[in-house]
Each structure stands twice: as structure tokens, then as C-alpha cells.
Design a protein around this motif. Structure first.
Motif, mmCIF file in Angstrom:
data_model
loop_
_atom_site.group_PDB
_atom_site.id
_atom_site.type_symbol
_atom_site.label_atom_id
_atom_site.label_comp_id
_atom_site.label_asym_id
_atom_site.label_seq_id
_atom_site.Cartn_x
_atom_site.Cartn_y
_atom_site.Cartn_z
ATOM 1 N N GLU A 89 -5.410 -2.609 -6.158
ATOM 2 C CA GLU A 89 -5.332 -1.229 -6.952
ATOM 3 C C GLU A 89 -3.976 -0.925 -7.589
ATOM 4 O O GLU A 89 -4.338 -0.373 -8.534
ATOM 5 C CB GLU A 89 -5.477 -0.167 -5.745
ATOM 6 N N VAL B 284 -4.551 -2.684 -11.205
ATOM 7 C CA VAL B 284 -5.735 -2.106 -11.777
ATOM 8 C C VAL B 284 -5.131 -0.813 -12.496
ATOM 9 O O VAL B 284 -5.195 -0.366 -13.732
ATOM 10 C CB VAL B 284 -7.078 -1.709 -11.267
ATOM 11 N N LYS B 285 -4.209 -0.035 -11.770
ATOM 12 C CA LYS B 285 -3.631 1.270 -12.112
ATOM 13 C C LYS B 285 -2.735 0.866 -13.211
ATOM 14 O O LYS B 285 -2.755 1.457 -14.398
ATOM 15 C CB LYS B 285 -2.977 1.832 -11.030
ATOM 16 N N SER C 185 2.108 -3.919 -7.243
ATOM 17 C CA SER C 185 1.697 -5.006 -8.272
ATOM 18 C C SER C 185 1.773 -6.296 -7.968
ATOM 19 O O SER C 185 1.329 -7.376 -7.741
ATOM 20 C CB SER C 185 1.448 -4.357 -9.501
ATOM 21 N N TYR D 57 2.444 1.611 -3.337
ATOM 22 C CA TYR D 57 1.424 2.283 -4.574
ATOM 23 C C TYR D 57 1.251 3.664 -4.152
ATOM 24 O O TYR D 57 1.273 4.242 -5.100
ATOM 25 C CB TYR D 57 0.244 1.327 -4.059
ATOM 26 N N GLU E 122 0.682 -1.203 -0.143
ATOM 27 C CA GLU E 122 0.008 0.124 -0.015
ATOM 28 C C GLU E 122 0.747 1.120 -0.083
ATOM 29 O O GLU E 122 0.329 2.079 -0.671
ATOM 30 C CB GLU E 122 -0.858 0.049 1.255
#
Length: 199
Positions: free
Chosen positions: A90, A93-94, A84, A57, A54
Motif C-alpha cells: 500500500e 502504491v501510494k 515502502s 504508513y 503498517e
């Protein structure tokens, strides 16, 4: 850690009798005093979470968009990729969006496809662990939408066939866990794709 802040005049002695060991009060109107008290707490939290997916990211997004840092797209992509690789949905997906649209990276449909595979695999592991039907339904919808995207973006029949086969395997696995009508609809879609490829 408790940080008592005095926002209104308070009888500190009464509070200390109720809460023995209460740390010294911080003046709620003194921004510097609040910052000084919070700084070690924030630093401790940051150091504990520094290597988490997290954190990487969010730092990646900050570098990518120049938030609190000088914009550094390469560093942003590196950090988001690390997150990733650790399975953070998240981040996956980004990166998918970035490679699909060429946002901060060179447009690369094969990397987009690889990341979609990672997304589905990560969701599937969550589904196997939790048996959460909503996750299962989302995976099936992802498969169907993705097969259409593969067709639109690449026209690669081998990839379409591979994803249809994976979709059918998934449907067979979920057969007794998901709504029967949805399972039949998904089978129909996958077999229809495979039938069109055979023509």
C-alpha cells in the motif's frame, strides 16, 4: 485481555460462578469508565506495533492529510517512504501515485519508475513463495501497463527495452504456472514492443 462491560442489568454472581476470575464489570453507560479501561490496552497495542510498516504508513497518511495532527507533508512522505522501504504494498502504491502526479512531492517520473520496479519485485517474491496464479497474472498486467506508461511519460526506449526484457524473463519463469493463452498473449505484447523499438 478480557474487559467485561455491563450493558444490561446482570446477575454478576451467576456470571462469576460460570467464569471464575472474571474482572470487575465496567458500566457500559459510563464513557469515562470505558475509556479508562481501554486506554492501557490501546497503549500496549500501539507500543507493540509502533515500528511496523503498517503503523508508519498510516501515520504517514495522517500527517500527509492533517488527520489528528497538524498537516506535515514532509513527515508524511518520510513515514510512507519508510513503510515502502519495508515492502508494504500500500505504501509503495501510494508513493507511486504521489511521484507520478506530484501530490505532496515534486513530480518525478524516474522515482515513479523505481517504485513500480519495487512493487513488481515485491509481488514477484510473493508469487515465488505462494505460487498464487492471481498474483502472477497481476504482475504480468502491471508489466504491460507500465511499459505503456513509460512510453507515454518518458519515451525512453532504453527503459522500455529493459522492461520488455524483464517481462519476457518473467513470462518464461511463469510459463508452466499460468494459463498458456495468457503467456502467449504477454509474449506477443513484449515482442511487439521490442520489434517497434528495432524499427
Amino acid at each position: 485481555m478480557l474487559i467485561p462491560v455491563e450493558l444490561l442489568p446482570t446477575d454478576i454472581e451467576s456470571l462469576r460462578s460460570i467464569f471464575p476470575g472474571l474482572p470487575a464489570m465496567i458500566d457500559g453507560n459510563n464513557v469515562k469508565e470505558i475509556e479508562t479501561a481501554l486506554k492501557p490496552v490501546i497503549e500496549k497495542y500501539a507500543s507493540q506495533h509502533q515500528n511496523s510498516a503498517e503503523h508508519e504508513y498510516l501515520m504517514g497518511l495522517a500527517y500527509l492529510n492533517g488527520i489528528d495532527f497538524e498537516r506535515n507533508v514532509d513527515r508524511g512522505v518520510e513515514l510512507i517512504t519508510n513503510a515502502s522501504d519495508q515492502g508494504l504494498l500500500e505504501a509503495i502504491v501510494k508513493l507511486m501515485d504521489m511521484y507520478k502526479y506530484g501530490d505532496g512531492v515534486e513530480q518525478d517520473f524516474m522515482k515513479y519508475i523505481m517504485l513500480n520496479d519495487r512493487l513488481v519485485s515485491t509481488l514477484f517474491l510473493q508469487f515465488k513463495e505462494t505460487q498464487n496464479r492471481k498474483i502472477g497474472v497481476n504482475i504480468l498486467v502491471l508489466y504491460i501497463n507500465f511499459i505503456q506508461e513509460i512510453s507515454d511519460l518518458t519515451g525512453n526506449n532504453d527503459l522500455i527495452k529493459k522492461w520488455c526484457q524483464k517481462g519476457l524473463d518473467l513470462v518464461r519463469y511463469m510459463e508452466n504456472m499460468i494459463d498458456r493463452r495468457l503467456i502467449c498473449d504477454c509474449k506477443s505484447v513484449f515482442y511487439s514492443w521490442l520489434g517497434n523499438l528495432a524499427k
